[in-house]
Design a protein around this motif. Structure first.
Motif, PDB file in Angstrom:
ATOM      1  N   PRO A 117     -63.705  22.694 -18.641  1.00  0.00           N
ATOM      2  CA  PRO A 117     -63.037  23.793 -17.937  1.00  0.00           C
ATOM      3  C   PRO A 117     -63.832  25.097 -17.933  1.00  0.00           C
ATOM      4  O   PRO A 117     -63.780  25.856 -16.963  1.00  0.00           O
ATOM      5  CB  PRO A 117     -61.718  23.944 -18.715  1.00  0.00           C
ATOM      6  N   ALA A 121     -64.979  26.654 -14.486  1.00  0.00           N
ATOM      7  CA  ALA A 121     -64.491  27.981 -14.103  1.00  0.00           C
ATOM      8  C   ALA A 121     -65.654  28.912 -13.757  1.00  0.00           C
ATOM      9  O   ALA A 121     -65.614  29.640 -12.750  1.00  0.00           O
ATOM     10  CB  ALA A 121     -63.653  28.578 -15.226  1.00  0.00           C
ATOM     11  N   LEU A 132     -59.857  32.941 -11.338  1.00  0.00           N
ATOM     12  CA  LEU A 132     -58.746  32.409 -12.133  1.00  0.00           C
ATOM     13  C   LEU A 132     -57.629  33.426 -12.286  1.00  0.00           C
ATOM     14  O   LEU A 132     -56.458  33.081 -12.273  1.00  0.00           O
ATOM     15  CB  LEU A 132     -59.252  32.009 -13.521  1.00  0.00           C
ATOM     16  N   VAL A 140     -56.031  28.467 -19.361  1.00  0.00           N
ATOM     17  CA  VAL A 140     -57.200  27.705 -19.813  1.00  0.00           C
ATOM     18  C   VAL A 140     -57.364  27.818 -21.324  1.00  0.00           C
ATOM     19  O   VAL A 140     -57.598  26.816 -22.024  1.00  0.00           O
ATOM     20  CB  VAL A 140     -58.474  28.195 -19.091  1.00  0.00           C
ATOM     21  N   SER A 175     -68.518  18.466 -14.808  1.00  0.00           N
ATOM     22  CA  SER A 175     -68.386  19.722 -14.076  1.00  0.00           C
ATOM     23  C   SER A 175     -69.062  19.649 -12.719  1.00  0.00           C
ATOM     24  O   SER A 175     -68.504  20.107 -11.704  1.00  0.00           O
ATOM     25  CB  SER A 175     -68.990  20.870 -14.902  1.00  0.00           C
ATOM     26  N   ALA A 255     -61.069  25.038 -11.386  1.00  0.00           N
ATOM     27  CA  ALA A 255     -60.618  25.289 -12.760  1.00  0.00           C
ATOM     28  C   ALA A 255     -59.247  24.672 -13.009  1.00  0.00           C
ATOM     29  O   ALA A 255     -58.972  24.147 -14.099  1.00  0.00           O
ATOM     30  CB  ALA A 255     -60.586  26.792 -13.037  1.00  0.00           C
ATOM     31  N   SER A 258     -59.694  20.990 -13.676  1.00  0.00           N
ATOM     32  CA  SER A 258     -60.202  20.669 -15.010  1.00  0.00           C
ATOM     33  C   SER A 258     -59.106  20.749 -16.068  1.00  0.00           C
ATOM     34  O   SER A 258     -59.099  19.970 -17.023  1.00  0.00           O
ATOM     35  CB  SER A 258     -61.352  21.602 -15.369  1.00  0.00           C
TER      36      SER A 258
END
Length: 316
Positions: A117, A121, A132, A140, A175, A255, A258
């Protein structure tokens, strides 16, 4: 709440990701049963998982009615997307198994799923301008805290540098796969069903040499049970889960994707208690609550962003 380019509702994309994360969590329990009934190693299991999943995905794709598209995707872009996504998937899986072998399941899971994450992000912010916000950052952080409590709460974890390095490499592969899926999904020009099939083909080819060196055919005293387990792993946490993952990841912010996929260790923990007889601990309860709260918070935030985007007036 439709994604502007692909037409898939963002709410449905969120549902796809939740189901995919829960299905991924069942793979660990099934794999543990495979190891109990045979001498199959993790790389060989990963290869058969991808290869059998590819066969199932191809069968579904051939049986599904073809939907004509106004502008077919260029062949070069298809090949680039398949190669990059498939390589990311191969690195994700293989490096994770190497991390588990080097430093144990708990540390490998926390580093891989915890770093994912953060990398995603940052990558989404730098490459696609996805923000975010304060609530997203809080979600997160809460999810990562829950992951640490859930996986490390039982104690006994051993940290080894090489294992941590492999886990970080695995997180990078995951990712890259997630960010590329989102990048190509934003303009609606990518066939995500085709992406899933081609990615599994590339991943299977990448894993084949390692699987051959380990031995493709395992020894077992219960071949019927082993085949049923492999069929389940190929069908549910592989073909179904990854098809839903790629479809959902194309329309939901990276994000958020994830964090939702952190449902995998939650699902695995629930199965371990319910089916494998593991003890229900306070760490399991607290970690699960933190992670589910974070997933719910980000899902609601994603729905609000999609609704606001849909209602935003067009300037002409």
């Amino acid at each position: 709440m439709l994604h502007a380019s692909s037409g898939l509702p963002v709410g449905r994309g969120l549902l796809y990701l939740i189901v995919a994360g829960a299905a991924w969590g069942t793979a660990g329990a099934a794999a543990s049963l495979v190891y109990r009934t045979s001498d199959m190693g993790p790389v060989v299991l990963s290869f058969w998982r991808c290869a059998a999943g590819l066969v199932l995905l191809l069968a579904v794709r051939l049986l599904r009615p073809r939907v004509p598209t106004a502008a077919p995707e260029p062949l070069g872009r298809k090949a680039l997307r398949a190669g990059a996504t498939g390589l990311g998937l191969a690195v994700f899986q293989t490096a994770y198994f190497a991390a588990v072998s080097a430093t144990g399941l708990a540390v490998a899971t926390v580093v891989t799923l915890g770093a994912g994450p953060v990398f995603i992000a940052l990558g989404a912010r730098l490459t696609m301008g996805e923000r975010l916000g304060r609530g997203g950052v809080t979600a997160v952080v809460g999810a990562l805290a829950g992951l640490g409590v859930l996986v490390l709460g039982s104690g006994g974890a051993t940290v080894r540098p090489w294992g941590v390095l492999f886990a970080v490499v695995s997180a990078v592969g995951y990712s890259v796969m997630t960010l590329l899926t989102r990048w190509w999904g934003r303009d609606g020009g990518a066939d995500m069903s085709g992406t899933t099939v081609s990615s599994f083909a590339v991943t299977s080819l990448c894993l084949l040499p390692f699987a051959l060196s380990e031995g493709l055919v395992p020894h077992t005293a219960a071949p019927g049970a082993l085949l049923w387990l492999l069929a389940y792993i190929a069908a549910v946490p592989t073909a179904l889960a990854y098809a839903l993952y790629f479809a959902g990841a194309a329309v939901v912010r990276s994000a958020t994707v994830s964090v939702i996929m952190l449902l995998e260790p939650v699902s695995a923990a629930v199965l371990a208690v319910a089916l494998l007889g593991e003890r229900l601990t306070a760490a399991t309860l607290v970690g699960t609550a933190l992670m589910l709260g974070a997933v719910a918070g980000l899902a609601l935030a994603e729905a609000r962003v999609a609704r606001a985007s849909r209602e935003e007036p067009l300037l002409v």
